[in-house]
Design an enzyme around this catalytic site. Structure first.
Site, PDB file in Angstrom:
ATOM      1  N   GLU A 177     -10.254 -86.074   7.904  1.00  0.00           N
ATOM      2  CA  GLU A 177     -11.677 -85.768   8.633  1.00  0.00           C
ATOM      3  C   GLU A 177     -11.430 -86.315   9.978  1.00  0.00           C
ATOM      4  O   GLU A 177     -10.579 -86.851  10.015  1.00  0.00           O
ATOM      5  CB  GLU A 177     -12.708 -86.476   7.715  1.00  0.00           C
ATOM      6  CG  GLU A 177     -12.318 -88.102   7.846  1.00  0.00           C
ATOM      7  CD  GLU A 177     -13.379 -88.982   7.010  1.00  0.00           C
ATOM      8  OE1 GLU A 177     -14.217 -88.335   6.141  1.00  0.00           O
ATOM      9  OE2 GLU A 177     -13.371 -90.245   7.064  1.00  0.00           O
TER      10      GLU A 177
ATOM     11  N   ASN B  56      -6.301-100.499   8.539  1.00  0.00           N
ATOM     12  CA  ASN B  56      -7.436-100.386   7.824  1.00  0.00           C
ATOM     13  C   ASN B  56      -7.767-101.383   6.755  1.00  0.00           C
ATOM     14  O   ASN B  56      -8.502-101.190   5.747  1.00  0.00           O
ATOM     15  CB  ASN B  56      -7.176 -98.901   7.231  1.00  0.00           C
ATOM     16  CG  ASN B  56      -6.988 -97.867   8.382  1.00  0.00           C
ATOM     17  OD1 ASN B  56      -7.764 -97.837   9.178  1.00  0.00           O
ATOM     18  ND2 ASN B  56      -6.136 -97.259   8.142  1.00  0.00           N
TER      19      ASN B  56
ATOM     20  N   GLU C 229     -20.398 -97.765   2.792  1.00  0.00           N
ATOM     21  CA  GLU C 229     -19.696 -98.107   4.016  1.00  0.00           C
ATOM     22  C   GLU C 229     -20.060 -97.098   4.982  1.00  0.00           C
ATOM     23  O   GLU C 229     -20.118 -95.856   4.659  1.00  0.00           O
ATOM     24  CB  GLU C 229     -18.385 -98.318   3.856  1.00  0.00           C
ATOM     25  CG  GLU C 229     -17.999 -99.503   2.882  1.00  0.00           C
ATOM     26  CD  GLU C 229     -16.431 -99.720   2.916  1.00  0.00           C
ATOM     27  OE1 GLU C 229     -15.626 -99.161   3.455  1.00  0.00           O
ATOM     28  OE2 GLU C 229     -16.089-100.672   2.337  1.00  0.00           O
TER      29      GLU C 229
ATOM     30  N   GLU D  25     -17.613 -94.244   2.732  1.00  0.00           N
ATOM     31  CA  GLU D  25     -17.481 -94.452   1.152  1.00  0.00           C
ATOM     32  C   GLU D  25     -18.335 -95.140   0.517  1.00  0.00           C
ATOM     33  O   GLU D  25     -18.898 -95.956   1.224  1.00  0.00           O
ATOM     34  CB  GLU D  25     -15.937 -94.508   1.163  1.00  0.00           C
ATOM     35  CG  GLU D  25     -15.747 -95.965   1.357  1.00  0.00           C
ATOM     36  CD  GLU D  25     -14.215 -96.373   1.158  1.00  0.00           C
ATOM     37  OE1 GLU D  25     -13.235 -95.460   0.890  1.00  0.00           O
ATOM     38  OE2 GLU D  25     -13.779 -97.603   1.406  1.00  0.00           O
TER      39      GLU D  25
ATOM     40  N   ASN E 121     -18.305 -98.220  -2.406  1.00  0.00           N
ATOM     41  CA  ASN E 121     -17.435 -98.976  -3.094  1.00  0.00           C
ATOM     42  C   ASN E 121     -18.251 -99.478  -4.545  1.00  0.00           C
ATOM     43  O   ASN E 121     -19.344-100.097  -4.341  1.00  0.00           O
ATOM     44  CB  ASN E 121     -16.696-100.071  -2.641  1.00  0.00           C
ATOM     45  CG  ASN E 121     -15.814 -99.861  -1.743  1.00  0.00           C
ATOM     46  OD1 ASN E 121     -14.662 -99.037  -1.973  1.00  0.00           O
ATOM     47  ND2 ASN E 121     -15.988-100.293  -0.249  1.00  0.00           N
TER      48      ASN E 121
ATOM     49  N   ARG F   1     -18.397-101.703  -6.883  1.00  0.00           N
ATOM     50  CA  ARG F   1     -17.654-102.764  -7.386  1.00  0.00           C
ATOM     51  C   ARG F   1     -18.321-103.923  -6.505  1.00  0.00           C
ATOM     52  O   ARG F   1     -18.903-103.533  -5.314  1.00  0.00           O
ATOM     53  CB  ARG F   1     -16.396-102.829  -7.448  1.00  0.00           C
ATOM     54  CG  ARG F   1     -15.603-102.667  -6.051  1.00  0.00           C
ATOM     55  CD  ARG F   1     -14.086-102.511  -6.100  1.00  0.00           C
ATOM     56  NE  ARG F   1     -13.569-102.270  -4.985  1.00  0.00           N
ATOM     57  CZ  ARG F   1     -13.295-102.957  -3.645  1.00  0.00           C
ATOM     58  NH1 ARG F   1     -13.958-104.064  -3.623  1.00  0.00           N
ATOM     59  NH2 ARG F   1     -12.502-102.125  -2.906  1.00  0.00           N
TER      60      ARG F   1
ATOM     61  N   PHE G 137       2.368-108.444  11.395  1.00  0.00           N
ATOM     62  CA  PHE G 137       1.515-108.701  10.426  1.00  0.00           C
ATOM     63  C   PHE G 137       2.136-108.125   8.993  1.00  0.00           C
ATOM     64  O   PHE G 137       1.492-107.812   8.146  1.00  0.00           O
ATOM     65  CB  PHE G 137       0.294-107.970  10.336  1.00  0.00           C
ATOM     66  CG  PHE G 137      -0.557-108.456  11.656  1.00  0.00           C
ATOM     67  CD1 PHE G 137      -1.251-109.716  11.650  1.00  0.00           C
ATOM     68  CD2 PHE G 137      -0.512-107.764  12.773  1.00  0.00           C
ATOM     69  CE1 PHE G 137      -1.999-110.127  12.508  1.00  0.00           C
ATOM     70  CE2 PHE G 137      -0.999-108.191  14.001  1.00  0.00           C
ATOM     71  CZ  PHE G 137      -1.899-109.291  13.802  1.00  0.00           C
TER      72      PHE G 137
END
Length: 609
Positions: free
Chosen positions: A116, A151, A191, A204, A206, A208, A264
């Site tokens: 996308e 992300n 989100e 999206e 989630n 949970r 990181f």
């Protein structure tokens, strides 16, 4: 299992209540492609893109060129930042497709990929919802999760500095429209991405309990887990939208086992020391304890640290104190980076996007910026430990050490491994002991460094400061107070952790960052220039593993010509794949590993001639 529709379906067949949504809702929202279609039908704003599975690179390039770069390549079953890549060209798209597909298969058992449009300079803002099985639903305000890397969320806050009550209501209404479209029950998170014009788009859902749910609980005064249990038991929501307010501000820092000084990359090992911060409005959720092992096979999160205040400034101040009090040893962690984020001017002003880390740390994290006052506080902690140790050694004092020198008037040199050299001089005036601090050597800032030293060679950092602390041998964290202008003068407080005291060498932590320092006599420092210099090994033609992990693939063989930047191997750790590239043009001299082997950080994998 929290988002496994098949598992929930089996529970439903056997009459077992699942504390979460029904299987059909998990199935509908678990597939990113399908959920986007449902969102469109429910009149929820969505990001332009290619609606459907991308089955190969040819189809990928066709889609990306229709959409226009940049694009986001995503795993349909994904989450937690895995199986996602941003691409700005055909070449990046092809590599991102391969890596995302492999990560998706490894993490979710489903390598379906879609693509996308990538929204540039976006904010990641999500809406927490609660719905019951009787058609009722509420939204519990929003969370801002824009500060991310790879992300994966790093620091979140609730509410957002960017939304307005009107936008919050509109986002909340769309989130509930989507929930209604799939007959959603339980807690869930919808989100969104929001551009700089405050247009928002569905990302999206989630299905949970989210990692960052505690900060929503803190500002809404709603126990989300309790409500999930009640909904699972068939009860109606006792809450209406009018009951949901915004009470203060909350911030969450995700404490990761990773090395911020090395891009990181994940870190593994035993938590040899683990002590959590405590305090009013401080919450730590974790699944580890001192002695736990952080392995390469799971997510690198150690804990989530949350603070709450009456406003954003208070919540940030409490977060700084909590981070300064956290003790983690045995592996690398991101406490210093989290501390740097809390002090960053753009974070303080609320000017954040999902590009925050790449924009402000383009060459990686190189430590916290320092200023003279911070050098004073850090040095005060070092001097407290050193002269306390000297006093104990000479049997002058035991237990609690005052910040005084053993000799009436003397100077010592503080040599930090980062190249900073300071001179500390003590003088006595009446019953009080004063310390002055002067910078002797300060290394020049290297190109790309994000941590200026804040002092200059020859600069008088402070003069005649009284140092007090509560340091006790065997207790690492000490509160240091500095008084300027005499005992009743201006007071500055700081927390310094004394980790190792092997006089004259000390390891201390200040603002989450470790400092190694030697405290020596001035004459010893003068003679140090005559010591031999260790020449580092030339690694310019070596491919090293940046982290402990498993070799996923070796893509070259001995005698093969390679060009700089060419992918030569892939190493996987914590279900994230890292493509390793040739450091120079040349010929492969030796391949030292095979696919499937475990490797350590800095282990040489491939050598070029």
């Amino acid at each position: 299992l929290s988002e496994n529709a098949h598992f929930v379906e089996e529970l439903e067949k056997h009459g077992v209540a699942f504390i979460g949504p029904k299987s059909f809702a998990i199935d509908a929202m678990g597939d990113k492609i399908h959920s986007k279609r449902i969102a469109n039908e429910a009149k929820v704003n969505t990001i332009p893109g290619y609606v459907g599975e991308v089955k190969d690179e040819e189809e990928l390039l066709k889609a990306t060129n229709e959409i226009g770069y940049p694009v986001m390549i995503k795993a349909s079953a994904g989450g937690g930042g895995k199986g996602m890549r941003v691409a700005y060209s055909d070449e990046e798209a092809k590599q991102g497709y391969r890596l995302s597909k492999r990560e998706a298969a490894s993490s979710f058992g489903d390598d379906t990929i879609f693509v996308e449009k990538f929204v540039e300079e976006p904010r990641h803002i999500e809406i927490q919802i609660l719905c019951d099985g009787h058609g009722n639903g509420v939204y519990l305000n929003e969370r801002e999760c824009s500060i991310q890397r790879r992300n994966q969320k790093v620091l979140e806050e609730a509410p957002s500095t960017f939304t307005t009550p009107e936008i919050r209501a509109e986002m909340g209404a769309q989130a509930l429209q989507l929930a209604k479209a799939v007959q959603y029950q339980s807690a869930g998170t919808v989100e969104f991405l929001m551009d700089k014009q405050k247009n928002f788009y569905f990302l999206e859902m989630n299905t949970r309990l989210q990692v960052e749910h505690p900060i929503t609980e803190m500002i809404s005064k709603v126990d989300i887990v309790e409500e999930m249990i009640k909904v699972a038991a068939g009860e109606k929501l006792a809450l209406t939208q009018d009951d949901i307010g915004v009470h203060g501000w909350a911030i969450e820092s995700r404490v990761y086992a990773e090395d911020p000084y090395r891009e990181f990359l994940p870190s593994t090992g035993l938590l040899t020391t683990y002590e959590e911060p405590v305090g009013e409005d401080v919450r730590v959720d974790t699944g580890v304890a001192e002695g736990s092992e952080i392995s390469m096979f799971y997510d690198p999160m150690i804990s989530k640290l949350c603070t709450h205040g009456k406003d954003r400034n208070e919540a940030l101040a409490k977060m700084r104190t909590a981070l300064d009090s956290y003790r983690i040893r045995g592996l690398r962690h991101n406490l210093a980076f989290l501390r740097a984020l809390c002090d960053h001017p753009k974070m303080i002003s609320g000017e954040v996007t999902t590009n925050f880390i790449p924009d402000h740390y383009p060459d990686g994290f190189h430590g916290l910026p320092m200023d003279p006052a911070q050098w004073e506080a850090l040095s005060a902690g070092v001097l407290t430990a050193h002269f306390g140790a000297m006093e104990a050694k000479s049997s002058i004092a035991e237990g609690s050490y005052a910040s005084t020198f053993v000799e009436p008037d003397t100077s010592v040199i503080l040599k930090f491994t980062n190249g900073v050299v300071l001179e500390a001089t003590k003088s006595t005036k009446g019953d009080d002991t004063y310390v002055s601090l002067k910078a002797l050597e300060v290394p020049e800032l290297k190109e790309g460094d994000s941590a200026p030293m804040g002092i200059s060679p020859g600069e008088m950092i402070c003069e005649d400061v009284i140092i007090k602390s509560d340091y006790q041998e065997g207790h690492s964290t000490c509160d240091v107070s500095l008084f300027k202008g005499g005992p009743g003068g201006i007071r500055t407080d700081a927390k310094v952790q004394i980790l190792e005291t092997q006089a004259p060498d000390y390891l201390v932590t200040y603002r989450g960052e470790e400092f190694q320092v030697s405290v020596v006599d001035p004459r010893v420092h003068e003679l140090a220039v005559h010591m031999p210099v260790v020449v580092p090994v030339d690694l310019s033609k070596m491919v090293l593993s940046p982290m402990p992990g498993l070799v996923y693939s070796v893509n070259v063989k001995e005698g093969q010509e390679v060009s700089i930047g060419q992918e030569v191997a892939v190493v996987e750790a914590m279900k994230m794949q890292n493509a390793l590239q040739a450091p120079a043009n040349g010929v492969v001299k030796t391949v030292l590993v095979n696919a499937g082997e475990s490797v350590d950080a800095d282990q040489i994998l491939i050598e070029l001639e």
